[in-house]
Design a protein around this motif. Structure first.
Motif, PDB file in Angstrom:
ATOM      1  N   GLY A 217      44.812  96.389 -17.847  1.00  0.00           N
ATOM      2  CA  GLY A 217      45.378  96.952 -17.099  1.00  0.00           C
ATOM      3  C   GLY A 217      44.688  96.593 -15.978  1.00  0.00           C
ATOM      4  O   GLY A 217      45.142  95.818 -15.519  1.00  0.00           O
ATOM      5  N   LEU A 218      46.280  97.115 -15.337  1.00  0.00           N
ATOM      6  CA  LEU A 218      46.319  96.531 -13.658  1.00  0.00           C
ATOM      7  C   LEU A 218      45.909  96.961 -12.430  1.00  0.00           C
ATOM      8  O   LEU A 218      46.104  98.816 -12.266  1.00  0.00           O
ATOM      9  CB  LEU A 218      47.987  96.382 -13.174  1.00  0.00           C
ATOM     10  N   TYR A 219      44.790  97.241 -11.511  1.00  0.00           N
ATOM     11  CA  TYR A 219      44.233  97.726 -10.721  1.00  0.00           C
ATOM     12  C   TYR A 219      44.576  97.569  -9.185  1.00  0.00           C
ATOM     13  O   TYR A 219      44.431  96.095  -9.149  1.00  0.00           O
ATOM     14  CB  TYR A 219      42.898  97.379 -11.508  1.00  0.00           C
ATOM     15  N   GLY A 220      45.071  98.917  -8.648  1.00  0.00           N
ATOM     16  CA  GLY A 220      44.953  97.884  -7.133  1.00  0.00           C
ATOM     17  C   GLY A 220      43.931  98.818  -6.505  1.00  0.00           C
ATOM     18  O   GLY A 220      43.433  98.483  -5.612  1.00  0.00           O
ATOM     19  N   ARG A 221      43.993 100.185  -6.420  1.00  0.00           N
ATOM     20  CA  ARG A 221      42.888 101.136  -5.215  1.00  0.00           C
ATOM     21  C   ARG A 221      41.482 101.674  -5.970  1.00  0.00           C
ATOM     22  O   ARG A 221      40.420 101.372  -5.472  1.00  0.00           O
ATOM     23  CB  ARG A 221      43.124 102.576  -4.482  1.00  0.00           C
ATOM     24  N   HIS A 222      41.643 101.783  -7.498  1.00  0.00           N
ATOM     25  CA  HIS A 222      40.320 101.889  -7.782  1.00  0.00           C
ATOM     26  C   HIS A 222      39.379 100.967  -8.716  1.00  0.00           C
ATOM     27  O   HIS A 222      39.533  99.980  -9.398  1.00  0.00           O
ATOM     28  CB  HIS A 222      40.364 103.090  -9.217  1.00  0.00           C
ATOM     29  N   GLY A 223      37.734 100.860  -8.750  1.00  0.00           N
ATOM     30  CA  GLY A 223      37.357  99.293  -9.650  1.00  0.00           C
ATOM     31  C   GLY A 223      38.001  99.666 -10.323  1.00  0.00           C
ATOM     32  O   GLY A 223      37.987 100.286 -11.860  1.00  0.00           O
ATOM     33  N   TYR A 224      37.858  98.448 -10.920  1.00  0.00           N
ATOM     34  CA  TYR A 224      38.046  98.338 -12.447  1.00  0.00           C
ATOM     35  C   TYR A 224      37.317  97.924 -13.253  1.00  0.00           C
ATOM     36  O   TYR A 224      37.307  98.404 -14.649  1.00  0.00           O
ATOM     37  CB  TYR A 224      39.307  96.621 -12.606  1.00  0.00           C
ATOM     38  N   ALA A 225      36.225  98.030 -13.011  1.00  0.00           N
ATOM     39  CA  ALA A 225      34.629  97.492 -13.709  1.00  0.00           C
ATOM     40  C   ALA A 225      34.630  99.136 -14.697  1.00  0.00           C
ATOM     41  O   ALA A 225      33.944  99.453 -15.582  1.00  0.00           O
ATOM     42  CB  ALA A 225      33.827  97.001 -13.494  1.00  0.00           C
ATOM     43  N   LYS A 226      34.848 100.085 -13.665  1.00  0.00           N
ATOM     44  CA  LYS A 226      34.494 101.573 -14.327  1.00  0.00           C
ATOM     45  C   LYS A 226      35.561 102.438 -15.198  1.00  0.00           C
ATOM     46  O   LYS A 226      35.582 103.029 -15.386  1.00  0.00           O
ATOM     47  CB  LYS A 226      33.945 102.322 -12.320  1.00  0.00           C
ATOM     48  N   TRP A 227      37.000 102.567 -14.234  1.00  0.00           N
ATOM     49  CA  TRP A 227      38.088 102.985 -14.411  1.00  0.00           C
ATOM     50  C   TRP A 227      38.541 101.706 -16.047  1.00  0.00           C
ATOM     51  O   TRP A 227      40.074 101.594 -15.836  1.00  0.00           O
ATOM     52  CB  TRP A 227      38.957 103.038 -13.575  1.00  0.00           C
ATOM     53  N   ILE A 228      37.551 101.303 -16.720  1.00  0.00           N
ATOM     54  CA  ILE A 228      38.159 100.787 -18.102  1.00  0.00           C
ATOM     55  C   ILE A 228      37.588 101.117 -19.525  1.00  0.00           C
ATOM     56  O   ILE A 228      36.087 101.787 -19.456  1.00  0.00           O
ATOM     57  CB  ILE A 228      37.650  99.795 -18.170  1.00  0.00           C
ATOM     58  N   THR A 229      37.528 101.154 -20.233  1.00  0.00           N
ATOM     59  CA  THR A 229      37.730 102.033 -21.468  1.00  0.00           C
ATOM     60  C   THR A 229      36.030 101.447 -21.856  1.00  0.00           C
ATOM     61  O   THR A 229      35.049 102.031 -22.756  1.00  0.00           O
ATOM     62  CB  THR A 229      38.187 101.717 -22.997  1.00  0.00           C
ATOM     63  N   GLY A 230      36.176  99.660 -21.738  1.00  0.00           N
ATOM     64  CA  GLY A 230      35.009  99.317 -22.291  1.00  0.00           C
ATOM     65  C   GLY A 230      34.641  98.972 -23.181  1.00  0.00           C
ATOM     66  O   GLY A 230      34.485  97.374 -23.718  1.00  0.00           O
ATOM     67  N   SER A 231      36.136  99.125 -24.273  1.00  0.00           N
ATOM     68  CA  SER A 231      36.471  97.742 -26.278  1.00  0.00           C
ATOM     69  C   SER A 231      36.357  96.535 -24.928  1.00  0.00           C
ATOM     70  O   SER A 231      37.438  96.349 -24.312  1.00  0.00           O
ATOM     71  CB  SER A 231      38.209  98.269 -25.920  1.00  0.00           C
ATOM     72  N   PRO A 232      36.049  95.828 -25.596  1.00  0.00           N
ATOM     73  CA  PRO A 232      36.549  94.203 -25.948  1.00  0.00           C
ATOM     74  C   PRO A 232      37.999  93.756 -26.168  1.00  0.00           C
ATOM     75  O   PRO A 232      38.641  92.688 -26.167  1.00  0.00           O
ATOM     76  CB  PRO A 232      35.770  93.397 -26.761  1.00  0.00           C
ATOM     77  N   HIS A 233      39.116  94.760 -25.712  1.00  0.00           N
ATOM     78  CA  HIS A 233      40.041  94.061 -26.122  1.00  0.00           C
ATOM     79  C   HIS A 233      41.210  94.487 -24.657  1.00  0.00           C
ATOM     80  O   HIS A 233      42.175  94.554 -24.852  1.00  0.00           O
ATOM     81  CB  HIS A 233      40.608  94.832 -27.299  1.00  0.00           C
ATOM     82  N   HIS A 234      40.107  95.413 -23.942  1.00  0.00           N
ATOM     83  CA  HIS A 234      40.852  95.858 -23.027  1.00  0.00           C
ATOM     84  C   HIS A 234      40.779  95.201 -21.644  1.00  0.00           C
ATOM     85  O   HIS A 234      39.193  94.562 -21.473  1.00  0.00           O
ATOM     86  CB  HIS A 234      40.483  97.452 -23.044  1.00  0.00           C
ATOM     87  N   HIS A 235      41.376  94.440 -20.880  1.00  0.00           N
ATOM     88  CA  HIS A 235      41.340  93.370 -20.177  1.00  0.00           C
ATOM     89  C   HIS A 235      41.374  93.797 -19.183  1.00  0.00           C
ATOM     90  O   HIS A 235      42.125  95.126 -18.664  1.00  0.00           O
ATOM     91  CB  HIS A 235      41.986  92.149 -20.397  1.00  0.00           C
ATOM     92  N   ALA A 236      41.481  93.518 -17.020  1.00  0.00           N
ATOM     93  CA  ALA A 236      42.039  93.863 -16.246  1.00  0.00           C
ATOM     94  C   ALA A 236      42.308  92.687 -15.726  1.00  0.00           C
ATOM     95  O   ALA A 236      41.343  91.232 -15.543  1.00  0.00           O
ATOM     96  CB  ALA A 236      40.220  94.753 -15.142  1.00  0.00           C
ATOM     97  N   VAL A 237      43.457  93.203 -14.564  1.00  0.00           N
ATOM     98  CA  VAL A 237      43.960  92.472 -13.623  1.00  0.00           C
ATOM     99  C   VAL A 237      44.032  92.882 -12.148  1.00  0.00           C
ATOM    100  O   VAL A 237      44.931  94.256 -11.977  1.00  0.00           O
ATOM    101  CB  VAL A 237      45.987  91.903 -13.994  1.00  0.00           C
ATOM    102  N   ALA A 238      43.333  92.623 -11.309  1.00  0.00           N
ATOM    103  CA  ALA A 238      42.522  93.766  -9.991  1.00  0.00           C
ATOM    104  C   ALA A 238      43.327  92.852  -8.731  1.00  0.00           C
ATOM    105  O   ALA A 238      43.180  91.709  -8.345  1.00  0.00           O
ATOM    106  CB  ALA A 238      40.941  93.982  -9.887  1.00  0.00           C
ATOM    107  N   THR A 239      43.550  94.276  -8.013  1.00  0.00           N
ATOM    108  CA  THR A 239      43.430  93.609  -6.476  1.00  0.00           C
ATOM    109  C   THR A 239      42.188  93.390  -5.943  1.00  0.00           C
ATOM    110  O   THR A 239      41.042  93.691  -6.309  1.00  0.00           O
ATOM    111  CB  THR A 239      44.088  94.564  -6.075  1.00  0.00           C
TER     112      THR A 239
END
Length: 289
Positions: A217-239
């Motif tokens: 998931g690509l995160y610009g304005r919302h906190g990636y640590a919150k707006w994520i499913t928690g699945s170990p297959h779900h990763h984040a790139v964030a500003t």
């Protein structure tokens, strides 16, 4: 929340009941649920006059902490786990999940297609939360340049959105339904998408053999640590701004932070496509750091 309620009441109610406009989607859910078409969305158990109602308000549940031992604290920041633990505390019942409580959505696809990448270009805020179709095309170019595999790229757009010709050899899918997307995601080894519902759905997609696609998931304005499913297959790139929102457990909507004042630090499009391509390839296991 529904998973928590089921875990707490499964000895009294074997199944949940859903009535609403997303019956076809909920029918794919791994929760034991019967579905009925209707208006709105209602999910719960029937048979009691003393009903408890829970509203899923994402701004409400805080990050919760577990004291593991004298030197370690476990942080539960992902929104699904917050909902789950909120139900646990409200009911006063110890529930079994310790992380990643989200139910999955089933696909009949048994295995992914090698080097198939799906881009999710839909978003609720095109002006603030969209990496842009041209930039997704750049990611595809960098992936292709780094590895000589038989690449296949698909791009999900909102209904009526016509991408520019510069997207090149990317297969464009205009406004597929959520159910169609489950089967599309299951054919992919990797899904890269804006911080939006379909990207989260991709992280909850379950193939018939029990495997899942890797999702970034690509995160610009919302906190990636919150707006994520928690699945170990779900990763984040964030500003940097998204990272700050995660550290502070803050919300630009609830707390009225104007992310535009942060210039490129909150601009999703300022993240180089090459950096995203390199990281996502690592997540998919195509190459090492």
């Amino acid at each position: 929340m529904a998973q928590a309620l089921h875990d707490a009441t499964h000895d009294q109610f074997e199944t949940l009941e859903y009535a609403g406009s997303r019956a076809d989607l909920i029918a794919r859910c791994t929760l034991p649920v019967t579905v009925t078409d209707g208006n709105g969305h209602q999910l719960g158990t029937l048979g009691s006059d003393n009903a408890l109602e829970f509203d899923a308000v994402p701004e409400s549940p805080p990050t919760l902490l577990d004291l593991v031992d004298a030197d370690m604290v476990e942080v539960h920041a992902a929104l699904p786990m917050r909902y789950y633990l909120d139900i646990e505390q409200t009911l006063g019942v110890r529930l079994p999940a310790s992380d990643d409580p989200c139910p999955r959505f089933r696909s009949t696809v048994t295995a992914p297609e090698a080097f198939h990448v799906v881009f999710v270009a839909t978003t609720s805020r095109p002006d603030r939360k969209d990496y842009g179709i041209d930039n997704f095309g750049s990611i595809a170019e960098h992936l292709s340049a780094r590895h000589s595999g038989a690449w296949r790229f698909s791009l999900v757009t909102p209904p009526g959105h016509q991408p520019p010709a510069s997207v090149g050899r990317i297969e464009v899918l205009h406004g597929p339904t959520a159910v169609d997307c489950i089967d599309l995601f299951a054919t992919a080894e990797l899904v890269i998408g804006n911080d939006t519902g379909l990207t989260h759905l991709a992280a909850l997609t379950l193939r018939a053999d029990g495997t899942q696609p890797h999702v970034v998931g690509l995160y610009g304005r919302h906190g990636y640590a919150k707006w994520i499913t928690g699945s170990p297959h779900h990763h984040a790139v964030a500003t940097p701004f998204s990272h700050l929102m995660s550290l502070a457990d803050a919300c630009p909507v609830r707390d009225r932070y104007d992310d535009t004042l942060w210039s490129t630090a909150s601009d999703l499009c300022a993240i180089p496509a090459k950096d995203i391509a390199d990281f996502t390839g690592q997540c998919a296991g195509w190459w090492q750091r």
